[in-house]
Design a protein around this motif. Structure first.
Motif, PDB file in Angstrom:
ATOM      1  N   LYS A 467      -8.224 -60.965 -29.067  1.00  0.00           N
ATOM      2  CA  LYS A 467      -6.954 -61.686 -29.169  1.00  0.00           C
ATOM      3  C   LYS A 467      -7.203 -63.123 -29.597  1.00  0.00           C
ATOM      4  N   THR A 468      -6.359 -63.567 -30.513  1.00  0.00           N
ATOM      5  CA  THR A 468      -6.416 -64.941 -31.002  1.00  0.00           C
ATOM      6  C   THR A 468      -5.537 -65.850 -30.144  1.00  0.00           C
ATOM      7  N   GLY A 469      -5.837 -67.139 -30.216  1.00  0.00           N
ATOM      8  CA  GLY A 469      -5.019 -68.129 -29.518  1.00  0.00           C
ATOM      9  C   GLY A 469      -5.088 -69.474 -30.224  1.00  0.00           C
ATOM     10  N   THR A 470      -3.929 -70.032 -30.534  1.00  0.00           N
ATOM     11  CA  THR A 470      -3.848 -71.358 -31.159  1.00  0.00           C
ATOM     12  C   THR A 470      -2.977 -72.239 -30.280  1.00  0.00           C
ATOM     13  N   ALA A 471      -3.515 -73.383 -29.869  1.00  0.00           N
ATOM     14  CA  ALA A 471      -2.770 -74.267 -28.968  1.00  0.00           C
ATOM     15  C   ALA A 471      -2.890 -75.713 -29.436  1.00  0.00           C
ATOM     16  N   ASN A 472      -1.781 -76.433 -29.331  1.00  0.00           N
ATOM     17  CA  ASN A 472      -1.800 -77.863 -29.627  1.00  0.00           C
ATOM     18  C   ASN A 472      -2.342 -78.632 -28.432  1.00  0.00           C
ATOM     19  N   LYS A 473      -3.149 -79.643 -28.716  1.00  0.00           N
ATOM     20  CA  LYS A 473      -3.757 -80.434 -27.648  1.00  0.00           C
ATOM     21  C   LYS A 473      -2.812 -81.527 -27.168  1.00  0.00           C
ATOM     22  N   ILE A 474      -2.868 -81.768 -25.873  1.00  0.00           N
ATOM     23  CA  ILE A 474      -2.112 -82.879 -25.298  1.00  0.00           C
ATOM     24  C   ILE A 474      -2.965 -84.141 -25.380  1.00  0.00           C
ATOM     25  N   ILE A 475      -2.437 -85.162 -26.026  1.00  0.00           N
ATOM     26  CA  ILE A 475      -3.123 -86.450 -26.138  1.00  0.00           C
ATOM     27  C   ILE A 475      -2.152 -87.537 -25.682  1.00  0.00           C
ATOM     28  N   ASP A 476      -2.615 -88.321 -24.713  1.00  0.00           N
ATOM     29  CA  ASP A 476      -1.778 -89.389 -24.136  1.00  0.00           C
ATOM     30  C   ASP A 476      -0.454 -88.843 -23.599  1.00  0.00           C
ATOM     31  N   GLY A 477      -0.528 -87.651 -22.995  1.00  0.00           N
ATOM     32  CA  GLY A 477       0.646 -87.091 -22.323  1.00  0.00           C
ATOM     33  C   GLY A 477       1.609 -86.328 -23.200  1.00  0.00           C
ATOM     34  N   THR A 478       1.381 -86.254 -24.494  1.00  0.00           N
ATOM     35  CA  THR A 478       2.285 -85.531 -25.383  1.00  0.00           C
ATOM     36  C   THR A 478       1.495 -84.586 -26.290  1.00  0.00           C
ATOM     37  N   TYR A 479       2.163 -83.526 -26.740  1.00  0.00           N
ATOM     38  CA  TYR A 479       1.516 -82.576 -27.635  1.00  0.00           C
ATOM     39  C   TYR A 479       1.325 -83.192 -29.020  1.00  0.00           C
ATOM     40  N   ASN A 481      -0.706 -82.776 -33.094  1.00  0.00           N
ATOM     41  CA  ASN A 481      -0.944 -81.767 -34.131  1.00  0.00           C
ATOM     42  C   ASN A 481      -2.383 -81.252 -34.103  1.00  0.00           C
ATOM     43  N   LYS A 482      -3.210 -81.811 -33.235  1.00  0.00           N
ATOM     44  CA  LYS A 482      -4.591 -81.368 -33.121  1.00  0.00           C
ATOM     45  C   LYS A 482      -4.649 -80.071 -32.315  1.00  0.00           C
ATOM     46  N   LYS A 483      -5.467 -79.137 -32.782  1.00  0.00           N
ATOM     47  CA  LYS A 483      -5.431 -77.787 -32.230  1.00  0.00           C
ATOM     48  C   LYS A 483      -6.746 -77.345 -31.599  1.00  0.00           C
ATOM     49  N   VAL A 484      -6.592 -76.425 -30.661  1.00  0.00           N
ATOM     50  CA  VAL A 484      -7.723 -75.678 -30.108  1.00  0.00           C
ATOM     51  C   VAL A 484      -7.530 -74.232 -30.543  1.00  0.00           C
ATOM     52  N   ASN A 485      -8.439 -73.742 -31.373  1.00  0.00           N
ATOM     53  CA  ASN A 485      -8.343 -72.385 -31.902  1.00  0.00           C
ATOM     54  C   ASN A 485      -9.396 -71.493 -31.242  1.00  0.00           C
ATOM     55  N   THR A 486      -8.931 -70.378 -30.672  1.00  0.00           N
ATOM     56  CA  THR A 486      -9.824 -69.517 -29.879  1.00  0.00           C
ATOM     57  C   THR A 486      -9.648 -68.061 -30.271  1.00  0.00           C
ATOM     58  N   PHE A 487     -10.750 -67.335 -30.233  1.00  0.00           N
ATOM     59  CA  PHE A 487     -10.704 -65.887 -30.392  1.00  0.00           C
ATOM     60  C   PHE A 487     -11.634 -65.273 -29.362  1.00  0.00           C
ATOM     61  N   VAL A 488     -11.077 -64.368 -28.540  1.00  0.00           N
ATOM     62  CA  VAL A 488     -11.868 -63.652 -27.544  1.00  0.00           C
ATOM     63  C   VAL A 488     -11.982 -62.203 -28.004  1.00  0.00           C
ATOM     64  N   SER A 489     -13.219 -61.757 -28.246  1.00  0.00           N
ATOM     65  CA  SER A 489     -13.436 -60.404 -28.755  1.00  0.00           C
ATOM     66  C   SER A 489     -14.147 -59.544 -27.719  1.00  0.00           C
ATOM     67  N   ILE A 490     -13.850 -58.266 -27.772  1.00  0.00           N
ATOM     68  CA  ILE A 490     -14.484 -57.252 -26.918  1.00  0.00           C
ATOM     69  C   ILE A 490     -15.042 -56.174 -27.830  1.00  0.00           C
ATOM     70  N   PHE A 491     -16.295 -55.763 -27.593  1.00  0.00           N
ATOM     71  CA  PHE A 491     -16.847 -54.678 -28.408  1.00  0.00           C
ATOM     72  C   PHE A 491     -17.971 -53.969 -27.651  1.00  0.00           C
ATOM     73  N   PRO A 492     -18.116 -52.650 -27.931  1.00  0.00           N
ATOM     74  CA  PRO A 492     -17.183 -51.788 -28.666  1.00  0.00           C
ATOM     75  C   PRO A 492     -15.994 -51.405 -27.775  1.00  0.00           C
ATOM     76  N   THR A 493     -14.836 -51.295 -28.331  1.00  0.00           N
ATOM     77  CA  THR A 493     -13.641 -51.036 -27.514  1.00  0.00           C
ATOM     78  C   THR A 493     -13.635 -49.631 -26.914  1.00  0.00           C
ATOM     79  N   SER A 494     -14.394 -48.697 -27.486  1.00  0.00           N
ATOM     80  CA  SER A 494     -14.441 -47.346 -26.921  1.00  0.00           C
ATOM     81  C   SER A 494     -15.225 -47.318 -25.614  1.00  0.00           C
ATOM     82  N   LYS A 495     -16.175 -48.234 -25.480  1.00  0.00           N
ATOM     83  CA  LYS A 495     -16.959 -48.360 -24.252  1.00  0.00           C
ATOM     84  C   LYS A 495     -17.416 -49.812 -24.147  1.00  0.00           C
TER      85      LYS A 495
END
Length: 560
Positions: A467-479, A481-495
């Motif tokens: 699953k992918t995830g894109t989140a805007n960073k909070i800087i000085d208390g407000t969101y 345009n700077k981002k944290v981009n994450t991908f969490v992978s699992i393999f192999p999905t059959s086992k």
């Protein structure tokens, strides 16, 4: 001739007869015995030399040398394959006390022969100051022996122990550093300080040097390509919690003993606390399955494109998402509104309890002390809605890895670890085993189908889901345009065997980067269409698995 003193020699015989004052001695020997005697003498001389080398760390009263042995030795640290990550080695420093010099002129001459490249005008001035000074640090064995043969009482050898890190930057955030007093100040050097000082056993870690190297190389490469502030990755066995690789860059060389004050050198894998965005949607779906509220085929009809919560809009990131979706399609397409509806159906109390159970909220016990604590989350109707799609709620990448492992390994609790253990810990099941059976096919479709957000990571032969995830960073208390981009992978999905989480901190679009699709079409795309995880972190993950996949398949397929 006086018969009492008779000396007779027979040149062609191996016998001589010596008689003096009535004393007669007969000595017989042959050439073989003589040769043996010569070799015996040589071996004695060589043995004495070896003994002298071996005893150099101890006080030698006969030579008057004042040698101090630093007993603050620390145990060595190795990876799972026995490669040294931290090692204590001994060295000799040579000092000179001018007050005890026997013959200054002779000593200068001899030192000049042994060390011809030194500034002897400077050394002579130090002699005249009559103050102790260090002449040579970490002297070689050969030069040490030459100095000792001079027999000058003014020469003071001191044996010291030095902590070295053969892999340099590769494990810096994990191994950490020690100070000049041999005390651990970060990483495992700090958390295992007492155990390392006891120096009884080598500490073996779960890490793999080769895997660590390959992952770090890819992170460094894509830090340049996507102009990131930093990045991190964790590769872990989902069944036993053994961490095979943990990388955070930028990193540092612990051999330099530098005082790291720049916050950009934070351990992003364990210490950094972030919002991870849509990565949390997997938790929402898993909670619904665990509570038996929905099935993957459950339908959501007439989902709006936007809803209001406490005066703020919650919208779909992709306006092309259909209004009618199954739960499976909501996760595959990463729908925000559908995730909110599922979270609302679960309810605040149950969802909060689920996140706590899988280790997302609160602190996590780990082998190093550099571990972040999620920011306190104030629950309520709107916080429940935003947490359902990963907005407003924080955690660490380490905790995300733990949670994904539990969700996909059949619901068994795991504790991430860096230290190889021999004891078998009984597994405790904390989730319904149907959670993994229902969630894994969906995670696979996120990577393998055209509607998924992680198609670039569909490396053939490894059955990758995630699953992918894109989140805007909070800087000085407000969101921002700077981002944290994450991908969490699992393999192999059959086992499921491995979880690999990759995070890019403040990545940027690259207009010149060439994407090569893995669907067999040979289609290429120039430039990043969007600064989202699907176009940045997923690409990095695909290339990492390209590199480490063959090693994992051959070396770790038998690990239980």
């Amino acid at each position: 001739m006086n018969n009492q003193n008779r000396f007779v020699i027979y040149e062609n015989d191996d016998q001589f007869d010596f008689d003096q004052k009535g004393k007669k001695i007969n000595i017989k020997f042959n050439r073989i015995a003589f040769i043996f005697f010569i070799f015996f003498v040589i071996s004695i001389i060589y043995s004495i030399h070896l003994i002298h080398l071996g005893s150099r760390g101890f006080n030698n009263e006969n030579s008057g040398q004042n040698k101090i042995y630093n007993k603050l030795k620390r145990a060595d640290i190795v990876d799972r394959n026995g490669n040294f990550l931290a090692k204590t080695v001994s060295s000799i420093d040579i000092g000179i006390n001018p007050v005890e010099i026997i013959d200054q002129k002779k000593l200068l001459l001899n030192l000049g022969i042994i060390f011809p490249n030194k500034d002897y005008q400077l050394i002579k001035s130090k002699f005249n100051n009559n103050k102790f000074f260090w002449f040579e640090k970490k002297i070689s064995d050969a030069n040490y022996e030459k100095l000792m043969l001079l027999g000058d009482k003014s020469i003071k050898p001191e044996e010291k122990l030095t902590r070295v890190y053969p892999q340099r930057n590769l494990f810096s955030h994990i191994i950490g550093q020690i100070d000049d007093d041999n005390n651990g100040i970060s990483g495992l050097e700090k958390s295992l300080d007492e155990k390392l000082k006891k120096n009884k056993d080598i500490i073996q870690l779960t890490l793999d040097k080769n895997i660590q190297f390959l992952i770090r190389e890819e992170l460094l490469k894509y830090n340049q390509i996507f102009d990131t502030k930093g990045s991190a990755a964790i590769l872990m066995d989902v069944n036993n919690g053994e961490i095979i690789s943990l990388v955070s860059v930028p990193d540092f060389d612990p051999n330099l003993r530098e005082n790291i004050t720049d916050v950009n050198y934070i351990n992003r894998a364990t210490k950094g606390v972030y919002e991870f965005g849509s990565v949390f949607k997997t938790f929402t779906m898993a909670a619904a399955f665990n509570e038996k509220i929905f099935e993957p085929e459950s339908e959501f009809i007439n989902l709006p494109k936007s809803i209001m919560c406490a005066g703020f809009p919650i919208s779909e990131y992709n306006k092309d998402i259909p209004s009618n979706l199954t739960l499976e399609q909501i996760l595959v397409r990463s729908g925000n509104i559908g995730s909110v509806r599922i979270g609302q159906a679960i309810g605040e109390e149950k969802f909060r309890s689920f996140l706590q159970k899988i280790g997302i909220t609160g602190s996590i016990n780990f082998d190093i002390e550099e571990v972040g604590v999620p920011i306190k989350f104030n629950w309520g109707k709107c916080p429940l809605a935003t947490a359902s799609f990963g907005h407003g709620i924080t955690t660490t990448l380490l905790q995300v890895v733990k949670a994904y492992s539990i969700i996909t390994n059949g619901g068994y609790n795991v504790n991430p670890t860096l230290i190889k253990g021999e004891e078998v810990i009984e597994k405790k099941q904390i989730l319904d085993d149907n959670v993994a059976k229902k969630i894994l096919p969906i995670l696979r479709k996120i990577v393998s189908t055209k509607d998924g957000t992680a198609k670039l990571a569909n490396v053939e032969g490894y059955e990758i889901g995630g699953k992918t995830g894109t989140a805007n960073k909070i800087i000085d208390g407000t969101y921002s345009n700077k981002k944290v981009n994450t991908f969490v992978s699992i393999f192999p999905t059959s086992k499921p065997k491995f979880v690999l989480a990759v995070m890019l901190d403040e990545s940027q679009n690259n207009k010149n980067y060439i994407y090569e699709y893995r669907d067999g079409s040979n289609f290429k795309l120039k430039g990043s269409p969007r600064n989202t995880a699907g176009w940045t972190t997923v690409e990095v993950t695909g290339h990492i698995i390209d590199k480490i996949g063959p090693i994992l398949a051959t070396k770790y397929n038998e690990i239980n």
